[in-house]
Design a protein around this motif. Sequence first.
Motif, mmCIF file in Angstrom:
data_model
loop_
_atom_site.group_PDB
_atom_site.id
_atom_site.type_symbol
_atom_site.label_atom_id
_atom_site.label_comp_id
_atom_site.label_asym_id
_atom_site.label_seq_id
_atom_site.Cartn_x
_atom_site.Cartn_y
_atom_site.Cartn_z
ATOM 1 N N THR A 45 31.719 46.511 39.639
ATOM 2 C CA THR A 45 32.897 46.048 39.225
ATOM 3 C C THR A 45 33.116 45.897 37.900
ATOM 4 O OG1 THR A 45 32.753 44.568 41.334
ATOM 5 C CG2 THR A 45 34.185 43.935 39.568
ATOM 6 N N GLY A 46 31.893 45.579 37.058
ATOM 7 C CA GLY A 46 32.017 45.439 35.598
ATOM 8 C C GLY A 46 32.440 46.473 35.033
ATOM 9 N N GLN A 47 31.820 47.923 35.456
ATOM 10 C CA GLN A 47 31.908 48.809 34.606
ATOM 11 C C GLN A 47 33.359 49.594 34.990
ATOM 12 O OE1 GLN A 47 29.395 50.751 32.480
ATOM 13 N NE2 GLN A 47 31.640 51.215 31.787
ATOM 14 N N MET A 48 33.756 49.543 36.288
ATOM 15 C CA MET A 48 34.881 50.280 36.706
ATOM 16 C C MET A 48 36.049 49.347 36.641
ATOM 17 S SD MET A 48 33.757 53.174 37.380
ATOM 18 C CE MET A 48 32.289 54.048 37.565
ATOM 19 N N LEU A 49 36.147 48.201 36.401
ATOM 20 C CA LEU A 49 37.099 47.245 36.523
ATOM 21 C C LEU A 49 37.327 46.633 35.163
ATOM 22 C CD1 LEU A 49 39.598 46.152 38.014
ATOM 23 C CD2 LEU A 49 38.194 44.373 39.111
ATOM 24 N N VAL A 50 36.363 45.483 35.155
ATOM 25 C CA VAL A 50 36.219 44.779 33.797
ATOM 26 C C VAL A 50 36.306 45.509 32.363
ATOM 27 C CG1 VAL A 50 34.860 42.941 32.492
ATOM 28 C CG2 VAL A 50 35.029 42.959 35.120
ATOM 29 N N VAL A 51 35.593 46.504 32.293
ATOM 30 C CA VAL A 51 35.708 47.248 30.920
ATOM 31 C C VAL A 51 36.879 47.884 30.723
ATOM 32 C CG1 VAL A 51 34.732 49.210 29.772
ATOM 33 C CG2 VAL A 51 33.233 47.808 31.310
ATOM 34 N N PRO A 52 37.607 48.680 31.783
ATOM 35 C CA PRO A 52 38.884 49.304 31.401
ATOM 36 C C PRO A 52 39.868 47.854 31.144
ATOM 37 C CG PRO A 52 37.884 50.314 33.387
ATOM 38 C CD PRO A 52 37.028 49.228 32.991
ATOM 39 N N LEU A 53 39.755 46.679 31.714
ATOM 40 C CA LEU A 53 40.846 45.948 31.479
ATOM 41 C C LEU A 53 40.643 45.403 30.425
ATOM 42 C CD1 LEU A 53 40.809 43.861 35.266
ATOM 43 C CD2 LEU A 53 42.712 45.417 34.449
ATOM 44 N N ALA A 54 39.539 45.187 29.862
ATOM 45 C CA ALA A 54 39.209 44.581 28.729
ATOM 46 C C ALA A 54 39.734 45.614 27.598
ATOM 47 C CB ALA A 54 37.760 44.404 28.327
#
Length: 291
Positions: A45-54
């Motif tokens: 979730t962090g790598q695939m969602l949080v990082v692109p959203l950030a």
Amino acid sequence: MNPAIVQKLLPLALAFIMFYLGMTLVLADFRRVAQRPKALLAGLTGQMLVVPLAGFAVATLTGLDPVMAVGLMVLAACPGGVSAGLLTHLARGDTALSISLTAVTSLASMLTLPLIVNASLQHFMGSSLTAQLPLAPMVQSIFLLTTLPVLLGMALRWKFPRMVTRGLPSASKVATSLFVMIVLATFWDQREVLWVRLPTLGPATLLLNAMVLSSVYLLATQVRLHHTDRIAIVTECGLQNSALGIFVCLQLLASPAMSAPSVVYALLMNGGAMVFVLLMRRRRADPALAP
């Protein structure tokens, strides 16, 4: 070094870096991670969602021009870097989880990276340019240069475990040297662009790193993961595979200037990561702060 030579050597260098990563893995690593699905899900979730959203938030809030914004999104769409395992170890986190997450996100990026890059081109540069994105060749290239080398490295370790174990220290030095070569050669080739863009790219990449580290640590804390798992996930998400980002910009998108965010991030991201490592080591050393 001649930029043309660098571009020719880049795929081989990236493939070897991923091959080295594969040599550090065994099937037991994946089984161990599968037994802790919450940690794996949080990391993905962090790598695939949080990082692109950030990355999207930073590109929008800092007012990056379209080329640099897409370049930042290419970086944000890349999986974790090969140095994440080492820094996880230094921070006294779960190294096996970090390495496994690197491998899993490298496999997943074969599909997610083209989708994110395509959406970024459409949003920041206009839908008419999305037709220029070689989607099928990109998926094929990512498979050949990331997924396949990882699988071959794992197969070599399975077949010749003693030989691979003896060769890992040397392979690690070669992989690190190749990564440094990629960054420095691209930095030199794009030095004029970087000089002009650094006042905006420097703060933007530092902001991205800080947002990712803090957001993912909060996520891992909220789902009540063990402290060592939190360290692994934060380090994994905070260290992107800049070599892959440079490759995508140079060879798949044919935009050397677009690689500038990946180059700057490669030069700066380890600073934030090392601060995190020192904080985690201090926390473990202090009985009052240890979990």
